[in-house]
Design a protein around this motif. Structure first.
Motif, PDB file in Angstrom:
ATOM      1  N   ASN A   1      37.032  11.779  -1.646  1.00  0.00           N
ATOM      2  CA  ASN A   1      37.637  10.585  -1.052  1.00  0.00           C
ATOM      3  C   ASN A   1      38.276   9.604  -2.033  1.00  0.00           C
ATOM      4  O   ASN A   1      38.366   8.398  -1.734  1.00  0.00           O
ATOM      5  CB  ASN A   1      36.606   9.863  -0.160  1.00  0.00           C
TER       6      ASN A   1
ATOM      7  N   GLU B   1      27.910  -0.119   0.431  1.00  0.00           N
ATOM      8  CA  GLU B   1      29.162  -0.130  -0.327  1.00  0.00           C
ATOM      9  C   GLU B   1      29.747   1.281  -0.292  1.00  0.00           C
ATOM     10  O   GLU B   1      29.018   2.262  -0.489  1.00  0.00           O
ATOM     11  CB  GLU B   1      28.853  -0.482  -1.786  1.00  0.00           C
TER      12      GLU B   1
ATOM     13  N   TYR C   1      35.758   8.057   5.763  1.00  0.00           N
ATOM     14  CA  TYR C   1      35.323   7.995   4.360  1.00  0.00           C
ATOM     15  C   TYR C   1      34.546   9.231   3.928  1.00  0.00           C
ATOM     16  O   TYR C   1      34.171   9.358   2.774  1.00  0.00           O
ATOM     17  CB  TYR C   1      34.460   6.739   4.146  1.00  0.00           C
ATOM     18  N   CYS C   2      34.252  10.132   4.884  1.00  0.00           N
ATOM     19  CA  CYS C   2      33.363  11.257   4.550  1.00  0.00           C
ATOM     20  C   CYS C   2      34.006  12.608   4.862  1.00  0.00           C
ATOM     21  O   CYS C   2      34.302  13.374   3.949  1.00  0.00           O
ATOM     22  CB  CYS C   2      32.044  11.088   5.311  1.00  0.00           C
TER      23      CYS C   2
ATOM     24  N   THR D   1      17.930  13.879   7.210  1.00  0.00           N
ATOM     25  CA  THR D   1      19.320  13.481   7.217  1.00  0.00           C
ATOM     26  C   THR D   1      20.182  14.735   7.204  1.00  0.00           C
ATOM     27  O   THR D   1      19.729  15.825   7.477  1.00  0.00           O
ATOM     28  CB  THR D   1      19.606  12.504   6.038  1.00  0.00           C
ATOM     29  N   GLY D   2      21.466  14.581   6.893  1.00  0.00           N
ATOM     30  CA  GLY D   2      22.339  15.740   6.882  1.00  0.00           C
ATOM     31  C   GLY D   2      23.647  15.391   6.187  1.00  0.00           C
ATOM     32  O   GLY D   2      23.669  14.444   5.397  1.00  0.00           O
ATOM     33  N   GLY D   3      24.705  16.015   6.606  1.00  0.00           N
ATOM     34  CA  GLY D   3      25.123  16.464   7.907  1.00  0.00           C
ATOM     35  C   GLY D   3      24.582  15.557   9.013  1.00  0.00           C
ATOM     36  O   GLY D   3      24.141  14.461   8.766  1.00  0.00           O
ATOM     37  N   GLU D   4      24.646  16.038  10.206  1.00  0.00           N
ATOM     38  CA  GLU D   4      24.056  15.296  11.317  1.00  0.00           C
ATOM     39  C   GLU D   4      22.785  16.032  11.755  1.00  0.00           C
ATOM     40  O   GLU D   4      22.874  17.120  12.335  1.00  0.00           O
ATOM     41  CB  GLU D   4      25.065  15.182  12.464  1.00  0.00           C
TER      42      GLU D   4
ATOM     43  N   MET E   1      31.057   4.618  -1.345  1.00  0.00           N
ATOM     44  CA  MET E   1      30.848   5.348  -2.600  1.00  0.00           C
ATOM     45  C   MET E   1      31.954   6.360  -2.788  1.00  0.00           C
ATOM     46  O   MET E   1      32.388   7.013  -1.845  1.00  0.00           O
ATOM     47  CB  MET E   1      29.497   6.054  -2.570  1.00  0.00           C
TER      48      MET E   1
ATOM     49  N   ALA F   1      27.951  14.300   3.428  1.00  0.00           N
ATOM     50  CA  ALA F   1      27.429  15.217   4.446  1.00  0.00           C
ATOM     51  C   ALA F   1      26.913  16.486   3.775  1.00  0.00           C
ATOM     52  O   ALA F   1      25.863  17.022   4.135  1.00  0.00           O
ATOM     53  CB  ALA F   1      28.523  15.564   5.446  1.00  0.00           C
TER      54      ALA F   1
ATOM     55  N   THR G   1      18.116   9.547   9.724  1.00  0.00           N
ATOM     56  CA  THR G   1      19.415   8.881   9.769  1.00  0.00           C
ATOM     57  C   THR G   1      20.324   9.732  10.641  1.00  0.00           C
ATOM     58  O   THR G   1      20.483  10.929  10.392  1.00  0.00           O
ATOM     59  CB  THR G   1      20.028   8.758   8.356  1.00  0.00           C
ATOM     60  N   THR G   2      20.907   9.116  11.651  1.00  0.00           N
ATOM     61  CA  THR G   2      21.718   9.872  12.614  1.00  0.00           C
ATOM     62  C   THR G   2      22.962   9.088  12.991  1.00  0.00           C
ATOM     63  O   THR G   2      22.968   7.856  12.906  1.00  0.00           O
ATOM     64  CB  THR G   2      20.899  10.171  13.896  1.00  0.00           C
ATOM     65  N   ASN G   3      23.989   9.803  13.425  1.00  0.00           N
ATOM     66  CA  ASN G   3      25.161   9.090  13.945  1.00  0.00           C
ATOM     67  C   ASN G   3      24.933   8.673  15.403  1.00  0.00           C
ATOM     68  O   ASN G   3      25.782   8.018  15.999  1.00  0.00           O
ATOM     69  CB  ASN G   3      26.442   9.913  13.795  1.00  0.00           C
TER      70      ASN G   3
ATOM     71  N   CYS H   1      28.237  18.464  10.408  1.00  0.00           N
ATOM     72  CA  CYS H   1      28.363  17.173  11.058  1.00  0.00           C
ATOM     73  C   CYS H   1      29.422  17.267  12.143  1.00  0.00           C
ATOM     74  O   CYS H   1      30.438  17.945  11.971  1.00  0.00           O
ATOM     75  CB  CYS H   1      28.715  16.064  10.076  1.00  0.00           C
TER      76      CYS H   1
ATOM     77  N   SER I   1      23.905   5.176  12.236  1.00  0.00           N
ATOM     78  CA  SER I   1      25.139   4.770  11.567  1.00  0.00           C
ATOM     79  C   SER I   1      26.137   4.292  12.613  1.00  0.00           C
ATOM     80  O   SER I   1      26.531   5.066  13.491  1.00  0.00           O
ATOM     81  CB  SER I   1      25.723   5.951  10.787  1.00  0.00           C
TER      82      SER I   1
HETATM   83  N1  SAM Z   1      25.157  12.091  10.042  1.00  0.00           N
HETATM   84  C1  SAM Z   1      24.168  11.114   9.768  1.00  0.00           C
HETATM   85  C2  SAM Z   1      24.732   9.727   9.919  1.00  0.00           C
HETATM   86  O1  SAM Z   1      25.919   9.592  10.234  1.00  0.00           O
HETATM   87  O2  SAM Z   1      23.974   8.774   9.759  1.00  0.00           O
HETATM   88  C3  SAM Z   1      23.441  11.283   8.439  1.00  0.00           C
HETATM   89  C4  SAM Z   1      24.241  11.674   7.230  1.00  0.00           C
HETATM   90  S1  SAM Z   1      25.413  10.470   6.677  1.00  0.00           S
HETATM   91  C5  SAM Z   1      26.052  11.293   5.259  1.00  0.00           C
HETATM   92  C6  SAM Z   1      24.365   9.212   6.029  1.00  0.00           C
HETATM   93  C7  SAM Z   1      24.992   7.882   5.766  1.00  0.00           C
HETATM   94  O3  SAM Z   1      25.904   7.993   4.688  1.00  0.00           O
HETATM   95  C8  SAM Z   1      25.785   7.315   6.928  1.00  0.00           C
HETATM   96  O4  SAM Z   1      25.327   6.011   7.199  1.00  0.00           O
HETATM   97  C9  SAM Z   1      27.205   7.279   6.420  1.00  0.00           C
HETATM   98  O5  SAM Z   1      27.923   6.192   6.946  1.00  0.00           O
HETATM   99  C10 SAM Z   1      26.997   7.138   4.931  1.00  0.00           C
HETATM  100  N2  SAM Z   1      28.123   7.599   4.108  1.00  0.00           N
HETATM  101  C11 SAM Z   1      28.756   8.788   4.144  1.00  0.00           C
HETATM  102  N3  SAM Z   1      29.713   8.856   3.192  1.00  0.00           N
HETATM  103  C12 SAM Z   1      29.668   7.670   2.532  1.00  0.00           C
HETATM  104  C13 SAM Z   1      30.392   7.129   1.431  1.00  0.00           C
HETATM  105  N4  SAM Z   1      31.349   7.823   0.819  1.00  0.00           N
HETATM  106  N5  SAM Z   1      30.071   5.891   1.005  1.00  0.00           N
HETATM  107  C14 SAM Z   1      29.086   5.192   1.610  1.00  0.00           C
HETATM  108  N6  SAM Z   1      28.364   5.649   2.644  1.00  0.00           N
HETATM  109  C15 SAM Z   1      28.650   6.876   3.107  1.00  0.00           C
END
Ligand code: SAM
Length: 329
Positions: A199, A192, A32-33, A70-73, A194, A325, A99-101, A26, A123
């Motif tokens: 974290n 919410e 948070y990640c 999804t991923g990662g990114e 997680m 990720a 799902t992408t940033n 990513c 996101s």
């Molecule tokens: N990189 C992509 C993105 O940002 O959408 C896809 C992977 S990302 C892990 C997928 C989603 O998980 C994102 O919407 C992100 O905000 C959410 N996410 C990641 N860690 C999280 C956590 N600890 N609690 C809740 N949502 C989380």
């Protein structure tokens, strides 16, 4: 395609929906990640397009209809367009989501849609440049919003925005986001926060129950809508004066896992029965050539029988998930 063998578990849950990670990498540093950014901790031998095609073909033979990349990114993969194309060509798959940033959405969304992308989640954790930068570590708010605008020019099945529900952003968040969807055909889903292995401290400081949002929505005239068969875990709310919707993904709520319809496969071909479970089932050896469908089905079906009724997040147990990720959130 015959789908006589269905992906079902011992609780009678059927799995129509696969969340497929295509990379662990990513490029964002969300608080948070991956607050310190992604660091390589194992070989980056992610499945190639052919392996992905065989994997999805196998699941489609068991009733799968929707795939989310999804991923990662996912968009850091140079071959993402050909992955989308390969997945969308498979009989039985009628939704290809991602799902992408959004960091390169504006540049590539036209190609992705031409390749078969049908649904998109972006996101976006804040509606202003400063907070966006503070949360993601990237000054890309304008780019991402331009990408969202471009995505909305296409006739996609849905364009959704994911925003993690954080204590810091609750107060000004809900009103701002509802204004945002007043005239835009977008669903904003609050997730919410997680807890993961990485974290714990951040979670203790920033976790807010989804009930806060639910209460706000109810007080402000929003009503929950019925769920579709391959919908994700969000409860979506509608309001007669708003074009868009607001959703809530509340993994800590009672009964969240009862309607689980999702399987997860990591970028290295490991099937995880639950985002917050332990271990996984390696499928990669079965993806090296065409054929072998019966063995694939038997392995998946056998493993599904040990899927637990629910996760143990409420007991502060995130399984072996370091961050989303790594697991393919
Ligand atoms: N990189 C992509 C993105 O940002 O959408 C896809 C992977 S990302 C892990 C997928 C989603 O998980 C994102 O919407 C992100 O905000 C959410 N996410 C990641 N860690 C999280 C956590 N600890 N609690 C809740 N949502 C989380």
């Amino acid at each position: 395609m015959g789908d006589a063998i269905k992906a079902t578990d011992s609780y009678g849950r059927r799995f129509h929906y696969l969340r497929l990670s295509v990379t662990e990498v990513c490029n964002f540093r969300c608080t948070y990640c991956l607050p310190n950014g992604w660091k390589k901790s194992s070989p980056m031998n992610y499945m190639d397009t052919q392996e992905i095609r065989r994997l999805v073909f196998g699941f489609a033979s068991m009733g799968l209809a929707k795939v989310r990349l999804t991923g990662g990114e996912p968009a850091v993969r140079k071959d993402l367009t050909s992955i989308i194309e390969a997945v969308s060509d498979i009989d039985g798959v009628n939704k290809v989501a991602m799902t992408t940033n959004g960091y390169n959405l504006n540049r590539y969304v036209d190609d992705w849609v031409s390749a078969g992308l049908s649904h998109l989640n972006i996101s976006i954790d804040a509606l202003n440049r400063e907070t966006f930068l503070k949360i993601t570590g990237h000054d890309r708010f304008e780019d991402v919003m331009a990408g969202l605008g471009r995505a909305l020019e296409h006739d996609l099945g849905a364009v959704k925005v994911n925003a993690v529900l954080l204590r810091d952003s609750v107060e000004d968040g809900f009103k701002g986001w509802s204004d945002f969807v007043r005239n835009r055909p977008v669903t904003v889903r609050f997730i919410e926060l997680m807890r993961t292995l990485d974290n714990a401290e951040f979670f203790a400081d920033q976790h807010v129950s989804g009930e806060v949002l639910r209460g706000w929505l109810t007080q402000n005239g929003w009503a929950p809508k019925m769920r579709g068969i391959d919908d994700g875990p969000a409860i979506e709310f509608v309001h007669p004066d708003y074009v868009g919707r607001i959703g809530l993904i509340a993994p800590y709520s009672k009964g969240f896992c009862d309607s689980c319809n999702r399987l997860r496969v990591s970028a290295k071909g490991n099937m995880k029965l639950c985002l917050f479970g332990n271990g996984g089932l390696d499928l990669r050896d079965l993806l090296q050539s065409d054929g072998g469908l019966e063995e694939f089905q038997a392995r998946v079906l056998g493993s599904l029988q040990s899927k637990n009724a629910g996760h143990r997040l409420s007991a502060s147990n995130p399984g072996d998930t370091m961050n989303l990720a790594q697991t393919g959130g």
